[in-house]
Enzyme design. Structure first.
Site, PDB file in Angstrom:
ATOM      1  N   CYS A  91     -43.688  -5.513 -16.590  1.00 36.43           N
ATOM      2  CA  CYS A  91     -42.590  -4.550 -16.700  1.00 36.43           C
ATOM      3  C   CYS A  91     -42.313  -3.811 -15.396  1.00 36.43           C
ATOM      4  O   CYS A  91     -41.319  -3.087 -15.294  1.00 36.43           O
ATOM      5  CB  CYS A  91     -42.885  -3.569 -17.823  1.00 36.43           C
ATOM      6  SG  CYS A  91     -43.221  -4.398 -19.389  1.00 36.43           S
ATOM      7  N   LYS A 104     -34.999   4.360 -21.749  1.00 32.88           N
ATOM      8  CA  LYS A 104     -35.330   3.283 -22.691  1.00 32.88           C
ATOM      9  C   LYS A 104     -35.010   3.687 -24.125  1.00 32.88           C
ATOM     10  O   LYS A 104     -34.909   2.818 -24.995  1.00 32.88           O
ATOM     11  CB  LYS A 104     -36.806   2.905 -22.569  1.00 32.88           C
ATOM     12  CG  LYS A 104     -37.175   2.155 -21.296  1.00 32.88           C
ATOM     13  CD  LYS A 104     -38.637   1.723 -21.330  1.00 32.88           C
ATOM     14  CE  LYS A 104     -39.027   0.965 -20.074  1.00 32.88           C
ATOM     15  NZ  LYS A 104     -39.182   1.848 -18.900  1.00 32.88           N
TER      16      LYS A 104
END
Length: 398
Positions: free
Chosen positions: A144, A316
Protein backbone atom coordinates in the site's frame (compact mmCIF):
# COMPACT_ATOMS: atom_id res chain seq x y z
CA UNK A 1 -9.48 15.05 -10.84
CA UNK A 2 -11.82 18.09 -10.51
CA UNK A 3 -14.86 15.83 -10.13
CA UNK A 4 -13.03 13.61 -7.63
CA UNK A 5 -11.81 16.62 -5.63
CA UNK A 6 -15.32 18.10 -5.52
CA UNK A 7 -16.73 14.81 -4.24
CA UNK A 8 -14.05 14.56 -1.57
CA UNK A 9 -14.63 18.14 -0.40
CA UNK A 10 -18.36 17.38 -0.20
CA UNK A 11 -17.82 14.18 1.79
CA UNK A 12 -19.22 11.85 -0.87
CA UNK A 13 -18.58 8.12 -0.40
CA UNK A 14 -17.69 6.10 -3.48
CA UNK A 15 -18.75 2.79 -1.94
CA UNK A 16 -21.52 0.65 -3.38
CA UNK A 17 -22.39 -2.93 -4.37
CA UNK A 18 -19.78 -4.74 -6.44
CA UNK A 19 -20.77 -4.88 -10.11
CA UNK A 20 -17.66 -6.51 -11.61
CA UNK A 21 -18.57 -10.02 -10.48
CA UNK A 22 -21.30 -11.80 -8.53
CA UNK A 23 -20.29 -11.27 -4.91
CA UNK A 24 -23.45 -12.75 -3.38
CA UNK A 25 -21.56 -15.53 -1.55
CA UNK A 26 -18.70 -13.31 -0.32
CA UNK A 27 -18.43 -11.90 3.18
CA UNK A 28 -17.88 -8.47 1.58
CA UNK A 29 -20.16 -7.53 -1.29
CA UNK A 30 -19.26 -3.89 -1.86
CA UNK A 31 -16.30 -1.73 -2.86
CA UNK A 32 -15.38 1.70 -4.23
CA UNK A 33 -15.50 1.01 -7.96
CA UNK A 34 -14.66 3.58 -10.63
CA UNK A 35 -18.07 4.67 -11.89
CA UNK A 36 -18.94 4.92 -15.58
CA UNK A 37 -15.48 3.95 -16.79
CA UNK A 38 -15.36 2.97 -20.47
CA UNK A 39 -11.81 2.44 -21.68
CA UNK A 40 -13.04 2.37 -25.28
CA UNK A 41 -13.46 6.13 -25.01
CA UNK A 42 -9.66 6.33 -24.71
CA UNK A 43 -8.22 3.36 -26.60
CA UNK A 44 -9.21 1.22 -29.55
CA UNK A 45 -10.47 -2.31 -28.88
CA UNK A 46 -7.29 -4.01 -30.13
CA UNK A 47 -5.09 -2.09 -27.68
CA UNK A 48 -7.58 -2.55 -24.84
CA UNK A 49 -7.22 -6.33 -25.12
CA UNK A 50 -3.47 -6.08 -24.55
CA UNK A 51 -3.85 -4.46 -21.12
CA UNK A 52 -5.29 -5.30 -17.73
CA UNK A 53 -7.80 -2.93 -16.15
CA UNK A 54 -5.12 -1.50 -13.87
CA UNK A 55 -3.09 -0.41 -16.91
CA UNK A 56 -6.22 1.12 -18.44
CA UNK A 57 -6.52 3.28 -15.33
CA UNK A 58 -2.84 4.22 -15.49
CA UNK A 59 -3.00 5.26 -19.13
CA UNK A 60 -6.05 7.47 -18.58
CA UNK A 61 -4.51 9.08 -15.48
CA UNK A 62 -1.27 9.81 -17.35
CA UNK A 63 -3.24 11.29 -20.26
CA UNK A 64 -5.01 13.63 -17.88
CA UNK A 65 -1.76 14.62 -16.17
CA UNK A 66 0.07 15.37 -19.40
CA UNK A 67 -2.86 17.39 -20.74
CA UNK A 68 -3.15 19.37 -17.52
CA UNK A 69 0.59 20.06 -17.37
CA UNK A 70 0.65 21.94 -20.65
CA UNK A 71 3.79 20.02 -21.57
CA UNK A 72 4.59 20.42 -25.28
CA UNK A 73 5.87 16.97 -26.13
CA UNK A 74 7.69 18.07 -29.25
CA UNK A 75 9.74 20.56 -27.22
CA UNK A 76 10.87 18.47 -24.24
CA UNK A 77 14.00 16.33 -24.23
CA UNK A 78 12.38 12.90 -24.00
CA UNK A 79 15.68 11.36 -22.93
CA UNK A 80 15.25 13.42 -19.73
CA UNK A 81 11.60 12.56 -18.99
CA UNK A 82 10.86 9.34 -17.11
CA UNK A 83 7.98 7.26 -15.82
CA UNK A 84 7.92 5.62 -12.38
CA UNK A 85 4.54 4.00 -11.89
CA UNK A 86 3.52 1.70 -9.07
CA UNK A 87 1.18 -1.20 -8.48
CA UNK A 88 0.88 -3.20 -5.31
CA UNK A 89 -0.62 -6.19 -7.11
CA UNK A 90 -0.75 -5.49 -10.85
CA UNK A 91 -2.94 -7.41 -13.27
CA UNK A 92 -4.79 -9.58 -10.79
CA UNK A 93 -7.98 -9.77 -12.87
CA UNK A 94 -6.09 -10.99 -15.94
CA UNK A 95 -4.24 -13.55 -13.82
CA UNK A 96 -7.53 -14.76 -12.38
CA UNK A 97 -9.24 -15.11 -15.76
CA UNK A 98 -6.30 -16.88 -17.40
CA UNK A 99 -6.06 -19.46 -14.62
CA UNK A 100 -9.83 -19.97 -14.57
CA UNK A 101 -9.76 -20.61 -18.31
CA UNK A 102 -7.03 -23.25 -18.11
CA UNK A 103 -8.22 -26.72 -19.04
CA UNK A 104 -5.64 -29.41 -18.25
CA UNK A 105 -7.25 -31.76 -20.76
CA UNK A 106 -6.50 -29.32 -23.57
CA UNK A 107 -2.97 -28.64 -22.44
CA UNK A 108 -1.25 -25.31 -21.68
CA UNK A 109 -3.06 -22.81 -23.88
CA UNK A 110 -2.44 -19.26 -22.70
CA UNK A 111 -2.99 -15.83 -24.17
CA UNK A 112 0.31 -14.46 -25.55
CA UNK A 113 -0.41 -11.20 -23.72
CA UNK A 114 -0.94 -13.00 -20.39
CA UNK A 115 2.44 -12.14 -18.85
CA UNK A 116 2.66 -8.57 -20.23
CA UNK A 117 -0.83 -7.90 -18.86
CA UNK A 118 -0.13 -8.98 -15.26
CA UNK A 119 3.36 -7.75 -14.43
CA UNK A 120 3.50 -4.76 -12.09
CA UNK A 121 5.89 -2.70 -14.24
CA UNK A 122 3.88 -2.84 -17.45
CA UNK A 123 1.86 0.33 -16.80
CA UNK A 124 5.10 2.31 -16.65
CA UNK A 125 6.17 0.65 -19.88
CA UNK A 126 2.92 1.47 -21.68
CA UNK A 127 3.05 5.13 -20.57
CA UNK A 128 6.65 5.56 -21.71
CA UNK A 129 5.90 3.95 -25.08
CA UNK A 130 2.84 6.12 -25.61
CA UNK A 131 4.78 9.36 -25.17
CA UNK A 132 8.27 8.25 -26.15
CA UNK A 133 9.70 9.11 -22.73
CA UNK A 134 13.12 7.47 -22.48
CA UNK A 135 14.21 8.55 -19.01
CA UNK A 136 14.14 6.37 -15.86
CA UNK A 137 11.36 3.82 -16.24
CA UNK A 138 10.28 1.23 -13.69
CA UNK A 139 7.70 0.25 -11.08
CA UNK A 140 7.86 0.39 -7.32
CA UNK A 141 6.17 -2.37 -5.30
CA UNK A 142 5.75 -1.97 -1.54
CA UNK A 143 2.12 -2.98 -1.06
CA UNK A 144 0.00 0.00 0.00
CA UNK A 145 3.05 2.30 0.09
CA UNK A 146 3.93 1.55 -3.55
CA UNK A 147 2.91 4.78 -5.27
CA UNK A 148 4.28 6.95 -2.49
CA UNK A 149 7.58 5.20 -3.10
CA UNK A 150 7.18 5.99 -6.81
CA UNK A 151 6.86 9.68 -5.95
CA UNK A 152 9.86 9.50 -3.62
CA UNK A 153 11.99 7.82 -6.27
CA UNK A 154 10.94 10.40 -8.87
CA UNK A 155 11.76 13.24 -6.44
CA UNK A 156 15.19 11.78 -5.73
CA UNK A 157 16.05 11.10 -9.38
CA UNK A 158 15.21 14.68 -10.27
CA UNK A 159 17.17 16.25 -7.43
CA UNK A 160 20.12 14.02 -8.32
CA UNK A 161 20.00 15.49 -11.82
CA UNK A 162 19.05 12.22 -13.53
CA UNK A 163 15.88 13.61 -15.13
CA UNK A 164 14.10 16.91 -15.82
CA UNK A 165 10.61 15.52 -15.26
CA UNK A 166 9.05 12.21 -14.24
CA UNK A 167 5.48 10.96 -14.41
CA UNK A 168 4.96 9.28 -11.04
CA UNK A 169 1.91 7.55 -9.68
CA UNK A 170 0.14 4.27 -9.25
CA UNK A 171 -2.78 2.21 -10.44
CA UNK A 172 -4.72 -0.69 -9.00
CA UNK A 173 -7.72 -2.77 -10.06
CA UNK A 174 -8.11 -5.40 -7.32
CA UNK A 175 -11.90 -5.73 -7.27
CA UNK A 176 -11.90 -9.30 -8.54
CA UNK A 177 -12.89 -12.68 -7.12
CA UNK A 178 -9.37 -13.42 -5.92
CA UNK A 179 -8.81 -9.88 -4.61
CA UNK A 180 -11.94 -9.67 -2.50
CA UNK A 181 -11.78 -13.33 -1.55
CA UNK A 182 -8.16 -13.09 -0.49
CA UNK A 183 -8.64 -10.04 1.71
CA UNK A 184 -11.82 -11.58 3.14
CA UNK A 185 -9.79 -14.63 4.16
CA UNK A 186 -7.56 -12.28 6.17
CA UNK A 187 -10.61 -10.60 7.78
CA UNK A 188 -9.19 -7.32 6.49
CA UNK A 189 -12.32 -5.96 4.76
CA UNK A 190 -15.41 -4.38 6.25
CA UNK A 191 -18.50 -6.57 6.04
CA UNK A 192 -20.99 -3.74 6.53
CA UNK A 193 -22.96 -4.87 3.46
CA UNK A 194 -26.24 -3.19 4.42
CA UNK A 195 -24.73 0.32 4.46
CA UNK A 196 -21.59 0.26 2.30
CA UNK A 197 -21.41 4.06 2.01
CA UNK A 198 -20.74 4.28 5.78
CA UNK A 199 -18.45 1.24 6.02
CA UNK A 200 -15.13 3.07 5.83
CA UNK A 201 -15.09 4.87 9.18
CA UNK A 202 -11.52 5.61 10.26
CA UNK A 203 -10.98 6.45 13.92
CA UNK A 204 -14.47 5.27 14.92
CA UNK A 205 -14.90 2.53 17.51
CA UNK A 206 -17.23 0.57 15.22
CA UNK A 207 -14.74 0.30 12.34
CA UNK A 208 -14.46 -3.28 11.12
CA UNK A 209 -11.96 -3.20 8.24
CA UNK A 210 -11.10 -1.32 5.09
CA UNK A 211 -13.17 -0.85 1.94
CA UNK A 212 -11.44 -1.88 -1.27
CA UNK A 213 -11.05 0.77 -3.96
CA UNK A 214 -9.66 0.96 -7.49
CA UNK A 215 -8.29 3.63 -9.79
CA UNK A 216 -5.16 5.62 -10.52
CA UNK A 217 -3.44 8.96 -10.03
CA UNK A 218 -0.50 10.41 -11.90
CA UNK A 219 1.64 13.36 -10.81
CA UNK A 220 4.20 15.11 -12.97
CA UNK A 221 7.25 15.97 -10.90
CA UNK A 222 9.52 18.50 -12.55
CA UNK A 223 12.78 20.24 -11.73
CA UNK A 224 12.02 23.78 -10.64
CA UNK A 225 14.01 25.63 -13.30
CA UNK A 226 12.72 23.36 -16.06
CA UNK A 227 9.12 23.91 -14.98
CA UNK A 228 9.49 27.69 -14.73
CA UNK A 229 11.25 27.92 -18.09
CA UNK A 230 8.34 26.31 -19.91
CA UNK A 231 5.66 28.16 -17.91
CA UNK A 232 4.30 25.02 -16.28
CA UNK A 233 1.16 25.05 -14.16
CA UNK A 234 2.62 24.42 -10.70
CA UNK A 235 0.30 23.23 -7.94
CA UNK A 236 2.77 22.72 -5.08
CA UNK A 237 6.34 21.82 -4.24
CA UNK A 238 7.61 18.58 -2.72
CA UNK A 239 9.56 19.57 0.36
CA UNK A 240 10.80 16.19 1.53
CA UNK A 241 10.16 12.48 1.86
CA UNK A 242 10.66 9.72 4.38
CA UNK A 243 10.81 5.93 4.41
CA UNK A 244 11.00 3.34 7.18
CA UNK A 245 10.12 -0.23 8.11
CA UNK A 246 8.11 -1.55 11.05
CA UNK A 247 10.21 -4.75 11.15
CA UNK A 248 7.33 -6.21 13.14
CA UNK A 249 4.58 -8.21 11.36
CA UNK A 250 3.47 -9.36 7.90
CA UNK A 251 0.24 -7.35 7.89
CA UNK A 252 -0.20 -5.49 11.18
CA UNK A 253 1.38 -2.13 11.93
CA UNK A 254 3.51 -1.82 15.05
CA UNK A 255 1.05 -1.24 17.94
CA UNK A 256 3.07 1.70 19.27
CA UNK A 257 3.55 3.17 15.80
CA UNK A 258 7.35 2.89 15.83
CA UNK A 259 7.69 2.69 12.04
CA UNK A 260 5.08 5.41 11.52
CA UNK A 261 6.90 7.64 13.98
CA UNK A 262 10.23 7.10 12.24
CA UNK A 263 8.91 7.72 8.71
CA UNK A 264 7.34 11.06 9.66
CA UNK A 265 10.50 12.16 11.44
CA UNK A 266 12.57 11.15 8.43
CA UNK A 267 10.31 13.18 6.13
CA UNK A 268 10.57 16.25 8.37
CA UNK A 269 14.35 15.90 8.52
CA UNK A 270 14.58 15.58 4.74
CA UNK A 271 12.42 18.69 4.34
CA UNK A 272 14.48 20.52 6.99
CA UNK A 273 11.24 21.36 8.79
CA UNK A 274 10.17 21.41 12.40
CA UNK A 275 6.97 19.56 13.29
CA UNK A 276 5.25 22.92 13.80
CA UNK A 277 5.54 23.62 10.07
CA UNK A 278 2.91 20.99 9.19
CA UNK A 279 -0.72 22.13 8.96
CA UNK A 280 -2.47 18.99 7.68
CA UNK A 281 -1.83 15.25 7.67
CA UNK A 282 -3.58 12.96 5.21
CA UNK A 283 -3.21 9.82 7.29
CA UNK A 284 -3.04 6.22 6.14
CA UNK A 285 -6.24 5.74 8.18
CA UNK A 286 -7.62 2.56 6.63
CA UNK A 287 -10.44 1.99 9.15
CA UNK A 288 -8.79 -1.07 10.68
CA UNK A 289 -8.89 -1.55 14.45
CA UNK A 290 -5.12 -1.65 15.08
CA UNK A 291 -3.76 0.62 12.35
CA UNK A 292 -5.81 3.69 13.21
CA UNK A 293 -4.75 3.52 16.86
CA UNK A 294 -1.04 3.15 16.15
CA UNK A 295 -0.99 6.02 13.63
CA UNK A 296 -2.69 8.33 16.11
CA UNK A 297 -0.10 7.43 18.74
CA UNK A 298 2.73 8.09 16.29
CA UNK A 299 1.35 11.54 15.42
CA UNK A 300 1.25 12.52 19.09
CA UNK A 301 4.80 11.26 19.61
CA UNK A 302 6.21 13.16 16.62
CA UNK A 303 4.24 16.40 16.87
CA UNK A 304 3.82 16.78 20.64
CA UNK A 305 1.60 19.72 21.57
CA UNK A 306 1.41 20.77 17.93
CA UNK A 307 -0.52 17.56 17.22
CA UNK A 308 -3.57 19.24 18.75
CA UNK A 309 -3.31 22.17 16.31
CA UNK A 310 -3.10 19.98 13.22
CA UNK A 311 -5.92 18.98 10.96
CA UNK A 312 -5.92 15.25 10.32
CA UNK A 313 -8.13 13.35 7.92
CA UNK A 314 -8.44 10.03 6.17
CA UNK A 315 -9.80 10.42 2.67
CA UNK A 316 -10.01 6.62 2.44
CA UNK A 317 -13.32 7.13 4.20
CA UNK A 318 -14.55 8.29 0.77
CA UNK A 319 -12.27 6.69 -1.83
CA UNK A 320 -11.78 3.37 -0.14
CA UNK A 321 -8.30 1.86 -0.04
CA UNK A 322 -6.68 1.77 -3.47
CA UNK A 323 -3.82 -0.41 -2.23
CA UNK A 324 -0.76 0.35 -4.39
CA UNK A 325 -2.43 3.43 -5.89
CA UNK A 326 -3.45 4.91 -2.54
CA UNK A 327 -0.32 6.99 -2.03
CA UNK A 328 -0.54 8.77 -5.39
CA UNK A 329 -4.24 9.52 -4.94
CA UNK A 330 -3.67 10.86 -1.44
CA UNK A 331 -0.62 12.87 -2.48
CA UNK A 332 -2.77 14.52 -5.16
CA UNK A 333 -5.44 15.25 -2.56
CA UNK A 334 -2.82 16.73 -0.22
CA UNK A 335 -1.50 18.92 -3.03
CA UNK A 336 -5.01 20.26 -3.71
CA UNK A 337 -5.52 20.85 0.01
CA UNK A 338 -2.39 23.03 -0.05
CA UNK A 339 -3.40 24.77 -3.25
CA UNK A 340 -6.99 25.53 -2.21
CA UNK A 341 -6.53 25.90 1.58
CA UNK A 342 -9.12 23.20 2.21
CA UNK A 343 -8.92 20.21 4.56
CA UNK A 344 -11.10 17.35 3.31
CA UNK A 345 -13.11 15.47 5.93
CA UNK A 346 -13.01 12.04 7.52
CA UNK A 347 -16.60 10.95 6.97
CA UNK A 348 -18.84 8.40 8.73
CA UNK A 349 -18.04 9.28 12.34
CA UNK A 350 -21.15 9.53 14.49
CA UNK A 351 -21.63 11.07 17.90
CA UNK A 352 -20.66 8.66 20.64
CA UNK A 353 -18.82 6.27 18.30
CA UNK A 354 -15.54 6.90 20.11
CA UNK A 355 -12.72 4.40 20.65
CA UNK A 356 -11.31 4.74 24.19
CA UNK A 357 -7.81 4.07 22.79
CA UNK A 358 -7.93 7.13 20.51
CA UNK A 359 -7.32 10.69 21.70
CA UNK A 360 -10.23 12.72 20.34
CA UNK A 361 -8.51 15.96 21.29
CA UNK A 362 -6.82 15.44 17.93
CA UNK A 363 -8.73 17.11 15.11
CA UNK A 364 -9.72 14.33 12.71
CA UNK A 365 -11.84 16.77 10.65
CA UNK A 366 -14.88 14.59 11.13
CA UNK A 367 -17.69 14.81 8.56
CA UNK A 368 -17.22 18.39 7.32
CA UNK A 369 -14.60 20.05 5.17
CA UNK A 370 -12.64 22.78 6.93
CA UNK A 371 -11.28 25.96 5.39
CA UNK A 372 -7.91 27.00 6.80
CA UNK A 373 -4.51 28.01 5.57
CA UNK A 374 -2.69 24.85 4.54
CA UNK A 375 0.88 25.89 3.89
CA UNK A 376 2.26 22.38 4.26
CA UNK A 377 0.74 18.90 4.20
CA UNK A 378 2.10 15.47 5.06
CA UNK A 379 0.75 12.31 3.40
CA UNK A 380 1.32 8.91 5.03
CA UNK A 381 1.07 5.47 3.47
CA UNK A 382 1.89 2.16 5.15
CA UNK A 383 2.02 -1.25 3.45
CA UNK A 384 1.82 -4.93 4.32
CA UNK A 385 5.32 -6.09 5.13
CA UNK A 386 5.89 -3.03 7.31
CA UNK A 387 6.71 -0.60 4.48
CA UNK A 388 6.18 3.05 5.44
CA UNK A 389 6.47 6.09 3.18
CA UNK A 390 5.63 9.77 3.69
CA UNK A 391 5.71 12.82 1.43
CA UNK A 392 5.58 16.48 2.50
CA UNK A 393 4.18 19.05 0.05
CA UNK A 394 4.14 22.83 0.51
CA UNK A 395 2.86 25.91 -1.29
CA UNK A 396 4.98 26.86 -4.25
CA UNK A 397 6.66 30.25 -4.11
CA UNK A 398 8.70 31.61 -6.98
Amino acid sequence: MPETWAGICNGVSGAGPITQFDAARFKTRFACEVKGFDILQYMDRKEVRKCDRYTHFALVASDEAVADSGMELEKVDKDRVGVIFAAGIGGIYSFQEEVRGYNPELGPRFNPFFIPKIIADIAAGHISMKYGFRGPNFATVSACASSTNAIIDAFNYIRLGKADAILAGGAEAPIAIVGVGGFNAMNALSIRNDTPETASRPFSASRDGFVMGEGSACLILEERGHALARGARIYAEIAGCGMSADAYHLTASHPEGLGARLVMRNALEDAEMLPEAIDYINVHGTSTPVGDISEGRAIKDVFGEHAYRLNISSTKSMTGHLLGAAGAVEAAISILAVKDDIVPPTINHTEGDDDPQIDYDLNFTFNRVQKRTVGTALSNTFGFGGHNASVIVKKFKK
